[in-house]
Design an enzyme around this catalytic site. Structure first.
Site, PDB file in Angstrom:
ATOM      1  N   THR A   1     -13.675 110.296  17.424  1.00  0.00           N
ATOM      2  CA  THR A   1     -12.311 109.833  17.703  1.00  0.00           C
ATOM      3  C   THR A   1     -12.374 108.401  18.218  1.00  0.00           C
ATOM      4  O   THR A   1     -13.400 107.725  18.069  1.00  0.00           O
ATOM      5  CB  THR A   1     -11.588 110.796  18.669  1.00  0.00           C
ATOM      6  N   ASN A   2     -11.288 107.908  18.780  1.00  0.00           N
ATOM      7  CA  ASN A   2     -11.251 106.523  19.261  1.00  0.00           C
ATOM      8  C   ASN A   2     -10.461 106.465  20.566  1.00  0.00           C
ATOM      9  O   ASN A   2      -9.983 107.479  21.057  1.00  0.00           O
ATOM     10  CB  ASN A   2     -10.635 105.632  18.180  1.00  0.00           C
ATOM     11  N   ASN A   3     -10.312 105.252  21.085  1.00  0.00           N
ATOM     12  CA  ASN A   3      -9.736 105.093  22.423  1.00  0.00           C
ATOM     13  C   ASN A   3      -8.218 105.035  22.467  1.00  0.00           C
ATOM     14  O   ASN A   3      -7.656 104.722  23.513  1.00  0.00           O
ATOM     15  CB  ASN A   3     -10.250 103.793  23.035  1.00  0.00           C
ATOM     16  N   SER A   4      -7.538 105.300  21.370  1.00  0.00           N
ATOM     17  CA  SER A   4      -6.081 105.174  21.393  1.00  0.00           C
ATOM     18  C   SER A   4      -5.481 106.137  22.422  1.00  0.00           C
ATOM     19  O   SER A   4      -5.815 107.325  22.441  1.00  0.00           O
ATOM     20  CB  SER A   4      -5.523 105.498  20.004  1.00  0.00           C
TER      21      SER A   4
ATOM     22  N   ALA B   1      -3.942 105.421  15.531  1.00  0.00           N
ATOM     23  CA  ALA B   1      -5.263 104.892  15.165  1.00  0.00           C
ATOM     24  C   ALA B   1      -5.915 105.981  14.317  1.00  0.00           C
ATOM     25  O   ALA B   1      -6.457 106.956  14.834  1.00  0.00           O
ATOM     26  CB  ALA B   1      -6.067 104.615  16.422  1.00  0.00           C
TER      27      ALA B   1
END
Ligand code: CTP
Length: 400
Positions: free
Chosen positions: A211-214, A278
């Site tokens: 996943t990502n930091n959104s 994102a």
């Protein structure tokens, strides 16, 4: 920086219920949001909470008696009705709802309601049996048909000890209901805006994801801003730590593919799609069915491309994208406008501390199809949402 309630004149009616004490918290939150709050209490309410509690928060006179000659409203008992941008009754008892349905005006609160042209929002609180009674249901239906906004009640444990429908909606959620009621006939009423938010999660195995930091904050703020201008706001969201915004239709998804399917379904009736999510560009080529056990060897994961939702979803709606860039902001974002055939892109520099992931503020650049560039100052994400919606409104008006 201004939110939807700043400078708004809210008349808060409080009727007699054990939920009356929550109205003190609501008054406090309204004042903190910049609203001018005038409280009107029924006799019943004063049996649960003192007028002084409200006056301490609002720093304004609390109205409890229509015939109090010493009150600043004595000669002009409908002054509040005229001044109000909105009248909120929280909590509203079964008796108060019945009086509103009939149009009675036998106390300062119902007198104000019958004398005002401002929108009315009612947050019922009562025992479940009272709520279920056909008389109450008829009364609520009557109010709804007159355009009164009804918030709740919610299911849960009631003061009687029973479980059922009857709890007042929490003050923090009522703020959303109040903003929405204030903006119900706003400049996006009749429009459907689909907004994606959050960082998608691509499974590696049953317990691990890429996943990502959104944080999802920009998309959620956009959905609230759209709601507060009268739009039907649909939020297609990957997992975030954020509460569902009241009166926004929320579709929960996890992966990029699930988001693609949900967006495809929602845009069939949309006027605009804003992809604030994102979305992962890559996912594990296969997700292991069982949890991957560690060994002493190195491990590598094959990645496959996800499909680009914004570039491939079909339909005749406005397309708005986001570009999070760490260098060459305008050039990179302009390139995305062309590649994805966008009507507008919202570009931000993720190396800027005020605009980073998780921040409540954002400094963005808007670039349209003709590659005109508009640099916005540092704003809250809610305000950025409104600036984007200003552009969407104008583009939609041109297309009509
Ligand atoms: N987007 C999408 N579907 C994807 C990936 C991105 O719809 N599979 C959307 C995003 O929601 C965002 C915009 O496309 O609105 C971002 O464009 P993109 O070129 O994907 O940006 P980056 O992922 O930052 O691209 P790059 O890695 O090339 O910078």
């Amino acid at each position: 920086m201004a939110g939807p309630l700043a400078g708004k004149h809210v008349v808060l009616g409080v009727t007699g219920s054990i939920a009356s004490f929550k109205a003190v918290d609501l008054a406090s939150k309204l004042v903190q949001s910049g609203a001018l709050v005038d409280v009107i209490m029924t006799y019943g309410a004063t049996q649960f909470v003192t007028p002084l509690a409200f006056r301490s928060i609002t720093h304004r006179e609390v109205v409890t008696d229509t015939y109090d000659v010493s009150s600043e409203f004595a000669n002009e008992h409908v002054a509040l009705a005229r001044r109000a941008d909105i009248v909120v009754i929280a909590p509203a008892t079964v008796n108060c709802i019945a009086k509103l349905a009939v149009g009675l005006a036998d106390d300062p609160l119902t007198t104000t309601v019958i004398a005002t042209a401002a929108p009315l929002l009612v947050a019922p609180a009562m025992d479940a049996n009272m709520f279920d009674h056909p008389a109450t249901q008829d009364n609520l239906a009557k109010l709804r048909s007159r355009g009164v906004a009804i918030a709740g009640p919610m299911p849960g444990r009631l003061a009687s000890g029973l479980m059922g429908m009857g709890r007042m909606v929490e003050p923090v959620e009522l703020l959303g209901h109040i903003s929405a009621a204030l903006g119900r006939s706003g400049d996006l009423s009749g429009r459907t805006i689909v907004i994606s938010a959050g960082g998608t999660q691509e499974p590696i195995d049953p317990v691990r994801v890429i996943t990502n930091n959104s944080s999802g904050k920009m998309g959620y703020a956009l959905a609230e801003a759209a709601r507060d201008r009268g739009a039907r706001a649909v939020l297609v969201t990957a997992p975030t730590g954020l509460p569902n915004p009241p009166l926004v239709e929320v579709v929960n998804v996890r992966t990029a593919e699930q988001m693609a399917l949900a967006v495809e379904e929602q845009v069939t009736v949309a006027d605009a799609l804003v992809m604030a999510a994102a979305v992962a560009d890559y996912r594990p080529a296969t997700a292991a069915e069982q949890k991957i056990k560690k060994s002493d060897d190195e491990l590598s994961i094959d990645l496959a491309r996800t499909r680009d939702i914004l570039a491939t979803v079909q339909g005749s709606f406005l397309r708005v994208g986001f570009a999070a860039e760490s260098e060459n902001l305008v050039a990179n974002a302009s390139d995305k406008v062309r590649r994805k055939s966008l009507d507008l892109i919202v570009a931000n520099d993720i190396t800027d501390a005020d605009s980073g992931f998780g921040s409540d503020t954002n400094r963005v650049v808007l670039i349209d199809r003709q590659l005109n560039v508009e640099e916005l100052p540092l704003l809250t994400k809610y305000e950025v949402g409104h600036r984007i919606l200003d552009r969407i409104r104008d583009l939609l008006a041109k297309a009509d």
